[in-house]
Motif scaffolding. Structure first.
Motif, mmCIF file in Angstrom:
data_model
loop_
_atom_site.group_PDB
_atom_site.id
_atom_site.type_symbol
_atom_site.label_atom_id
_atom_site.label_comp_id
_atom_site.label_asym_id
_atom_site.label_seq_id
_atom_site.Cartn_x
_atom_site.Cartn_y
_atom_site.Cartn_z
ATOM 1 N N HIS A 29 0.814 -1.217 0.000
ATOM 2 C CA HIS A 29 0.000 0.000 0.000
ATOM 3 C C HIS A 29 0.854 1.276 0.000
ATOM 4 C CE1 HIS A 29 -3.606 -2.327 0.358
ATOM 5 N NE2 HIS A 29 -3.185 -2.898 1.484
ATOM 6 N N SER A 30 2.076 1.181 -0.482
ATOM 7 C CA SER A 30 2.966 2.348 -0.482
ATOM 8 C C SER A 30 2.409 3.481 -1.346
ATOM 9 C CB SER A 30 4.372 1.971 -0.943
ATOM 10 O OG SER A 30 4.340 1.497 -2.274
ATOM 11 N N ARG A 34 1.566 7.255 0.022
ATOM 12 C CA ARG A 34 2.147 8.439 -0.619
ATOM 13 C C ARG A 34 1.055 9.398 -1.099
ATOM 14 N NH1 ARG A 34 4.197 10.306 -5.229
ATOM 15 N NH2 ARG A 34 4.234 8.566 -6.649
ATOM 16 N N ALA A 35 0.002 8.858 -1.717
ATOM 17 C CA ALA A 35 -1.095 9.701 -2.201
ATOM 18 C C ALA A 35 -1.781 10.431 -1.048
ATOM 19 C CB ALA A 35 -2.102 8.859 -2.978
ATOM 20 N N PHE A 72 -8.439 8.455 -2.169
ATOM 21 C CA PHE A 72 -9.683 7.762 -1.851
ATOM 22 C C PHE A 72 -9.960 6.640 -2.848
ATOM 23 C CE2 PHE A 72 -10.166 11.961 0.124
ATOM 24 C CZ PHE A 72 -10.266 11.536 1.433
ATOM 25 N N GLU A 73 -9.589 6.862 -4.092
ATOM 26 C CA GLU A 73 -9.723 5.800 -5.098
ATOM 27 C C GLU A 73 -8.816 4.621 -4.742
ATOM 28 O OE1 GLU A 73 -9.418 5.207 -9.929
ATOM 29 O OE2 GLU A 73 -8.360 6.880 -9.011
ATOM 30 N N LEU A 74 -7.569 4.914 -4.398
ATOM 31 C CA LEU A 74 -6.628 3.857 -4.004
ATOM 32 C C LEU A 74 -7.094 3.148 -2.736
ATOM 33 C CD1 LEU A 74 -3.257 5.683 -4.744
ATOM 34 C CD2 LEU A 74 -4.288 3.827 -6.075
ATOM 35 N N ALA A 75 -7.674 3.909 -1.823
ATOM 36 C CA ALA A 75 -8.187 3.309 -0.581
ATOM 37 C C ALA A 75 -9.300 2.309 -0.894
ATOM 38 C CB ALA A 75 -8.687 4.395 0.367
ATOM 39 N N CYS A 76 -10.155 2.651 -1.828
ATOM 40 C CA CYS A 76 -11.239 1.731 -2.209
ATOM 41 C C CYS A 76 -10.687 0.472 -2.872
ATOM 42 C CB CYS A 76 -12.229 2.432 -3.139
ATOM 43 S SG CYS A 76 -13.277 3.627 -2.279
ATOM 44 N N GLN A 77 -9.545 0.588 -3.530
ATOM 45 C CA GLN A 77 -8.931 -0.561 -4.185
ATOM 46 C C GLN A 77 -8.117 -1.414 -3.218
ATOM 47 O OE1 GLN A 77 -6.635 1.059 -7.426
ATOM 48 N NE2 GLN A 77 -8.432 1.930 -8.410
ATOM 49 N N SER A 78 -7.954 -0.956 -1.994
ATOM 50 C CA SER A 78 -7.111 -1.660 -1.027
ATOM 51 C C SER A 78 -7.713 -2.981 -0.550
ATOM 52 C CB SER A 78 -6.854 -0.779 0.199
ATOM 53 O OG SER A 78 -8.018 -0.689 0.991
ATOM 54 N N SER A 80 -9.352 -3.486 2.002
ATOM 55 C CA SER A 80 -9.420 -3.518 3.457
ATOM 56 C C SER A 80 -10.757 -2.874 3.856
ATOM 57 C CB SER A 80 -8.266 -2.727 4.068
ATOM 58 O OG SER A 80 -8.483 -2.525 5.443
ATOM 59 N N PRO A 81 -11.642 -3.625 4.494
ATOM 60 C CA PRO A 81 -12.971 -3.082 4.812
ATOM 61 C C PRO A 81 -12.950 -1.753 5.566
ATOM 62 C CG PRO A 81 -12.920 -5.433 5.240
ATOM 63 C CD PRO A 81 -11.507 -5.020 4.927
ATOM 64 N N ARG A 82 -12.080 -1.605 6.548
ATOM 65 C CA ARG A 82 -12.035 -0.340 7.317
ATOM 66 C C ARG A 82 -11.594 0.826 6.443
ATOM 67 N NH1 ARG A 82 -9.364 -3.911 10.555
ATOM 68 N NH2 ARG A 82 -7.407 -2.987 9.893
ATOM 69 N N VAL A 83 -10.596 0.579 5.611
ATOM 70 C CA VAL A 83 -10.060 1.632 4.749
ATOM 71 C C VAL A 83 -11.085 2.014 3.675
ATOM 72 C CG1 VAL A 83 -8.226 2.191 3.114
ATOM 73 C CG2 VAL A 83 -7.681 0.940 5.202
ATOM 74 N N VAL A 84 -11.704 1.021 3.082
ATOM 75 C CA VAL A 84 -12.736 1.280 2.071
ATOM 76 C C VAL A 84 -13.895 2.058 2.697
ATOM 77 C CG1 VAL A 84 -14.442 0.221 0.542
ATOM 78 C CG2 VAL A 84 -12.112 -0.691 0.625
ATOM 79 N N SER A 85 -14.307 1.664 3.880
ATOM 80 C CA SER A 85 -15.409 2.332 4.572
ATOM 81 C C SER A 85 -15.086 3.802 4.848
ATOM 82 C CB SER A 85 -15.718 1.609 5.880
ATOM 83 O OG SER A 85 -16.724 2.279 6.578
ATOM 84 N N THR A 86 -13.892 4.069 5.343
ATOM 85 C CA THR A 86 -13.480 5.452 5.610
ATOM 86 C C THR A 86 -13.498 6.267 4.330
ATOM 87 O OG1 THR A 86 -12.081 4.766 7.457
ATOM 88 C CG2 THR A 86 -11.604 6.914 6.479
ATOM 89 N N SER A 87 -12.984 5.686 3.266
ATOM 90 C CA SER A 87 -12.937 6.377 1.979
ATOM 91 C C SER A 87 -14.337 6.683 1.458
ATOM 92 C CB SER A 87 -12.167 5.523 0.963
ATOM 93 O OG SER A 87 -12.140 6.161 -0.278
ATOM 94 N N LEU A 88 -15.193 5.685 1.482
ATOM 95 C CA LEU A 88 -16.551 5.889 0.984
ATOM 96 C C LEU A 88 -17.328 6.885 1.836
ATOM 97 C CD1 LEU A 88 -17.546 2.262 -0.049
ATOM 98 C CD2 LEU A 88 -16.902 4.167 -1.540
#
Length: 95
Positions: A29-30, A34-35, A72-78, A80-88
């Motif tokens: 997830h580097s 960075r983003a 936020f786009e990269l977070a959704c692609q991760s 990881s449910p917590r990360v995707v949830s935060t992003s959305l």
């Protein structure tokens, strides 16, 4: 200006929450890290410019969504449910 700072703080908190997630600390997830950091730095710069009263065109008084979309786009692609949830959560709030 106050509304702009509130929006900046909301986006900043979401980015910081994503960065703090243990899943995001993994090597794969580097790009996401960075983003997020680049976006946070840009937001801090914009807030500082506004605080100092730097002359800016009226359009610059709000967060440009496209400018901060990548983390936020990269977070959704991760995946990881917590990360995707935060992003959305951040993306769906009416700005």
């Amino acid at each position: 200006m106050q509304e702009s700072q509130t929006k900046s703080m909301f986006v900043s908190r979401a980015l910081e929450k994503i960065l703090a997630d243990k899943e995001v600390k993994r090597p794969q997830h580097s790009q996401l890290r960075r983003a997020c950091q680049v976006a946070l730095d840009e937001i801090k710069t914009e807030i500082e410019k506004q605080r100092l009263g730097a002359a800016a065109p009226p359009k610059a008084n709000f967060i440009e969504a496209d400018k901060y979309f990548l983390p936020f786009e990269l977070a959704c692609q991760s995946r990881s449910p917590r990360v995707v949830s935060t992003s959305l959560d951040c993306l769906q709030v009416p700005h």
